[in-house]
Write an enzyme that holds these catalytic residues in place. Structure first.
Site, PDB file in Angstrom:
ATOM      1  N   GLY A 142      18.500   7.054  62.866  1.00  0.00           N
ATOM      2  CA  GLY A 142      17.874   5.746  62.195  1.00  0.00           C
ATOM      3  C   GLY A 142      17.202   6.142  60.989  1.00  0.00           C
ATOM      4  O   GLY A 142      17.191   5.246  59.799  1.00  0.00           O
ATOM      5  N   ASP A 160      11.563  -0.625  65.727  1.00  0.00           N
ATOM      6  CA  ASP A 160      11.363  -0.558  67.305  1.00  0.00           C
ATOM      7  C   ASP A 160      11.323   0.977  67.828  1.00  0.00           C
ATOM      8  O   ASP A 160      12.208   1.455  68.559  1.00  0.00           O
ATOM      9  CB  ASP A 160      12.330  -1.342  68.239  1.00  0.00           C
ATOM     10  CG  ASP A 160      11.966  -1.676  69.330  1.00  0.00           C
ATOM     11  OD1 ASP A 160      10.757  -1.350  69.860  1.00  0.00           O
ATOM     12  OD2 ASP A 160      12.955  -2.426  70.253  1.00  0.00           O
ATOM     13  N   SER A 162       9.278   4.666  69.002  1.00  0.00           N
ATOM     14  CA  SER A 162       8.776   5.286  70.010  1.00  0.00           C
ATOM     15  C   SER A 162       7.332   5.878  69.521  1.00  0.00           C
ATOM     16  O   SER A 162       7.177   5.756  68.241  1.00  0.00           O
ATOM     17  CB  SER A 162       9.564   6.557  70.739  1.00  0.00           C
ATOM     18  OG  SER A 162       9.794   7.249  69.705  1.00  0.00           O
ATOM     19  N   ASP A 163       6.573   6.536  70.547  1.00  0.00           N
ATOM     20  CA  ASP A 163       5.271   6.864  69.975  1.00  0.00           C
ATOM     21  C   ASP A 163       5.399   8.173  69.121  1.00  0.00           C
ATOM     22  O   ASP A 163       6.246   8.903  69.315  1.00  0.00           O
ATOM     23  CB  ASP A 163       4.433   7.121  71.154  1.00  0.00           C
ATOM     24  CG  ASP A 163       3.866   5.903  71.933  1.00  0.00           C
ATOM     25  OD1 ASP A 163       3.531   5.039  71.472  1.00  0.00           O
ATOM     26  OD2 ASP A 163       4.281   5.811  73.249  1.00  0.00           O
TER      27      ASP A 163
END
Length: 333
Positions: A142, A160, A162-163
């Site tokens: 991405g 959107d 992840s941590d």
């Protein structure tokens, strides 16, 4: 696991864990990027787990999905036509975006094809977003996809993510946000998952200050919502706008249009398969650092988590490998 799944992370939420009782493990696999599991829970429906972390449950996923999608799209001055989602392989964010009739093209860049396939099989209520003909699926890195986009391509970009642990740290660093700024049209908006104020106050402060240095002349705001299966029952959103040609910017606390109504539902009814955004407990702060001042950064920052931005590790290609790992919602009123 003795019938229970416990979400444990000494790095992101030390000393605490969220546990759900499992009734059946429906899928276990390993992709090129992460461990993937789906189980049926006793009280939250089916649950998607990536690398041991709860990504979404059928019971409460709407709280995150609706807000990360409708907050930016309802706030932008001109109705959005071209939108990019980075990550979001479960399809829930897509489901919400395609409810906006003005959207003509919706690109998604998700690095892990297994997440998409598993979601289509086990979470049709979310993955239905992939069925819309306006959606263009790119299984790829991405960050590279954003970097390769033409300047001024998108009305809105939604991350959107992840941590910020290990490779995912790059999704919270300046070079990625600079790529996003370049890819946005004048007047365009960004909304990215913004972690938990109770656990990650210093990280949030760092990100907001960084964004203010990138989105000069625009706006940087922070919102949050409640969602029971995310750490400490809360998740946040970092929202930024690029000034338009006339120097005007977006106020995310004052939407330009109401959220769309799902097919077959009245404006006062819950969205199909989820709750109404207007009923979601949430708050948006006019000043991006207002929430931190309210809670008291100095007090919250005494606790273990340390912002990784100063010494982030090198990363593998990451299209936001995981689905968002939860964060709060913002008010559309």
């Amino acid at each position: 696991m003795n019938g229970w799944f416990s979400e444990i992370s000494d790095e992101m939420w030390p000393g605490q864990a969220m546990s759900l009782k499992m009734t059946e493990v429906l899928f276990k696999g390993k992709s090129d990027f992460q461990d993937v599991m789906v189980f049926q829970s006793q009280t939250y429906g089916k649950v998607l787990i990536l690398d041991g972390v709860i990504q979404c449950t059928e019971r409460d996923e709407f709280s995150y999905q609706e807000m990360i999608a409708h907050l930016p799209l309802c706030s932008i001055h001109d109705a959005p036509k071209k939108v990019l989602v980075v990550g979001g392989g479960d399809g829930g964010v897509l489901r919400e975006i395609v409810r906006h009739p003005t959207v003509e093209r919706l690109d998604i860049a998700e690095i892990d094809g297994m997440v998409i396939d598993v979601s289509k099989k086990f979470f049709p209520g979310m993955s239905c977003g992939f069925d819309d003909p306006r959606v263009n699926v790119n299984v790829c890195d991405g960050i590279k996809f954003v970097g390769d986009a033409e300047e001024g391509s998108y009305d809105a970009i939604i991350v959107d993510s992840s941590d910020p642990v290990g490779p995912a740290c790059v999704l919270f660093e300046k070079p990625f946000f600079e790529k996003i700024y370049r890819a946005l049209k004048p007047g365009g908006v960004l909304c990215t998952q913004g972690e938990c104020i109770w656990l990650h106050a210093e990280l949030i402060k760092d990100v907001l200050e960084m964004c203010k240095g990138i989105f000069v002349g625009g706006s940087v705001q922070y919102g949050y919502c409640s969602i029971p299966t995310y750490p400490s029952g809360q998740i946040g959103f970092v929202m930024c706008s690029k000034p338009d040609a006339d120097g005007k910017t977006v106020d995310f606390s004052k939407p330009a249009r109401p959220p769309p109504v799902a097919p077959g539902k009245s404006p006062n009814a819950c969205l199909e398969g989820s709750g109404s955004p207007s009923r979601t407990a949430s708050t948006v702060f006019d000043d991006g650092l207002g929430l931190l001042r309210l809670f008291g950064v100095s007090r919250l920052s005494r606790f273990p988590f340390r912002s990784p931005l100063a010494n982030a590790r090198p990363s593998r290609p990451h299209g936001t490998s995981h689905h968002p790992i939860r964060r709060p919602v913002t008010n559309l009123k």
